[in-house]
Design a protein around this motif. Sequence first.
Motif, PDB file in Angstrom:
ATOM      1  N   HIS A 194       0.102   2.980   6.863  1.00 55.10           N
ATOM      2  CA  HIS A 194       1.229   3.895   7.033  1.00 55.10           C
ATOM      3  C   HIS A 194       1.682   3.973   8.488  1.00 55.10           C
ATOM      4  CE1 HIS A 194       1.537   6.165   3.039  1.00 55.10           C
ATOM      5  NE2 HIS A 194       0.737   5.142   2.829  1.00 55.10           N
TER       6      HIS A 194
ATOM      7  N   PHE B 298     -10.642   3.589   1.994  1.00 52.05           N
ATOM      8  CA  PHE B 298      -9.224   3.558   1.637  1.00 52.05           C
ATOM      9  C   PHE B 298      -8.434   4.666   2.331  1.00 52.05           C
ATOM     10  CE2 PHE B 298     -10.918   0.676  -1.463  1.00 52.05           C
ATOM     11  CZ  PHE B 298      -9.904  -0.266  -1.613  1.00 52.05           C
ATOM     12  N   ASP B 299      -9.107   5.722   2.790  1.00 48.89           N
ATOM     13  CA  ASP B 299      -8.433   6.723   3.622  1.00 48.89           C
ATOM     14  C   ASP B 299      -8.061   6.111   4.970  1.00 48.89           C
ATOM     15  OD1 ASP B 299      -8.766   8.700   1.663  1.00 48.89           O
ATOM     16  OD2 ASP B 299     -10.741   9.244   2.441  1.00 48.89           O
TER      17      ASP B 299
ATOM     18  N   TYR C 135       0.305   0.553  -4.428  1.00 46.26           N
ATOM     19  CA  TYR C 135      -1.028   1.158  -4.519  1.00 46.26           C
ATOM     20  C   TYR C 135      -1.012   2.577  -5.086  1.00 46.26           C
ATOM     21  CZ  TYR C 135      -5.374   3.358  -3.003  1.00 46.26           C
ATOM     22  OH  TYR C 135      -6.540   4.080  -2.960  1.00 46.26           O
ATOM     23  N   PRO C 136      -0.094   3.468  -4.672  1.00 47.17           N
ATOM     24  CA  PRO C 136      -0.120   4.821  -5.253  1.00 47.17           C
ATOM     25  C   PRO C 136       0.058   4.821  -6.770  1.00 47.17           C
ATOM     26  CG  PRO C 136       1.209   4.801  -3.267  1.00 47.17           C
ATOM     27  CD  PRO C 136       0.915   3.363  -3.597  1.00 47.17           C
TER      28      PRO C 136
ATOM     29  N   THR D 279      -5.319   3.495   4.459  1.00 43.39           N
ATOM     30  CA  THR D 279      -4.008   4.115   4.265  1.00 43.39           C
ATOM     31  C   THR D 279      -3.407   4.535   5.595  1.00 43.39           C
ATOM     32  OG1 THR D 279      -4.511   4.851   2.016  1.00 43.39           O
ATOM     33  CG2 THR D 279      -2.810   6.070   3.204  1.00 43.39           C
TER      34      THR D 279
ATOM     35  N   HIS E  63       0.813  -1.218   0.000  1.00 43.67           N
ATOM     36  CA  HIS E  63       0.000   0.000   0.000  1.00 43.67           C
ATOM     37  C   HIS E  63       0.846   1.267   0.000  1.00 43.67           C
ATOM     38  CE1 HIS E  63      -4.272  -1.105   0.138  1.00 43.67           C
ATOM     39  NE2 HIS E  63      -3.772  -2.283   0.450  1.00 43.67           N
ATOM     40  N   ARG E  64       2.083   1.182   0.440  1.00 42.03           N
ATOM     41  CA  ARG E  64       2.953   2.355   0.383  1.00 42.03           C
ATOM     42  C   ARG E  64       3.570   2.548  -0.996  1.00 42.03           C
ATOM     43  NH1 ARG E  64       4.782   0.892   5.827  1.00 42.03           N
ATOM     44  NH2 ARG E  64       6.508  -0.252   4.889  1.00 42.03           N
TER      45      ARG E  64
END
Length: 208
Positions: A111, A103-104, A59-60, A107, A55-56
């Motif tokens: 993180h 997803f906020d 995903y972006p 994240t 995800h770090r």
Amino acid sequence: MLASAGLVLALGPTATVAQTLPPVTTADRTIGRADAPITVVEYASFACPHCADWHRFVYPLLKTRWIDTGKVRLVFRNLPTPPAEASFPAAGIARCAEPSRFFDAATALFHGQDRALATGQVQPWFDAAVAQSGRTEAQMDACLANEATLTAINRDITAANAMGVDPTPTLFVNGRQVTDRSLGAGNPVPQPAASGLTRTPCSSNVCV
């Protein structure tokens, strides 16, 4: 946020009820157009460092190049890994976020995972995700205590167990499991061999 602790105790063994990837429904947490030509389904754990890596770093790229341009829909499904006292409450908090804010919250969890698990201070980690969830603390506590939340998480686990999914993250592209968890560095085309993220994935028994 005391209700979050109940998730660890309330989730019991799951039964094998399906042998194929379940179709995407309105109960799933998704990002991207529903009619996107490519659907990526991710089974992941909020306590899995390899999922946090995904995800770090992946995903972006996936979001910018493929989701935001209407080519991909990403579906997140829970497959909690040890430690349960971190992964299950985190799964519940993300599940209880407003669907448009899922997803906020996810994240924030991914993180903040390194620090939370290294220090054992999970409450600030949970609080940071709640702050991104679109819910008040009272709304979040009520949702975490709701049996429907447990049912939704158990549904993901049951389907994963039925398919023999164990390492996290596990990814499916248009129904086909792929071995390249980097998705070709953001290009969601099935690859014949693993590349990109090289750390050994987590399993239901251990995450190192």
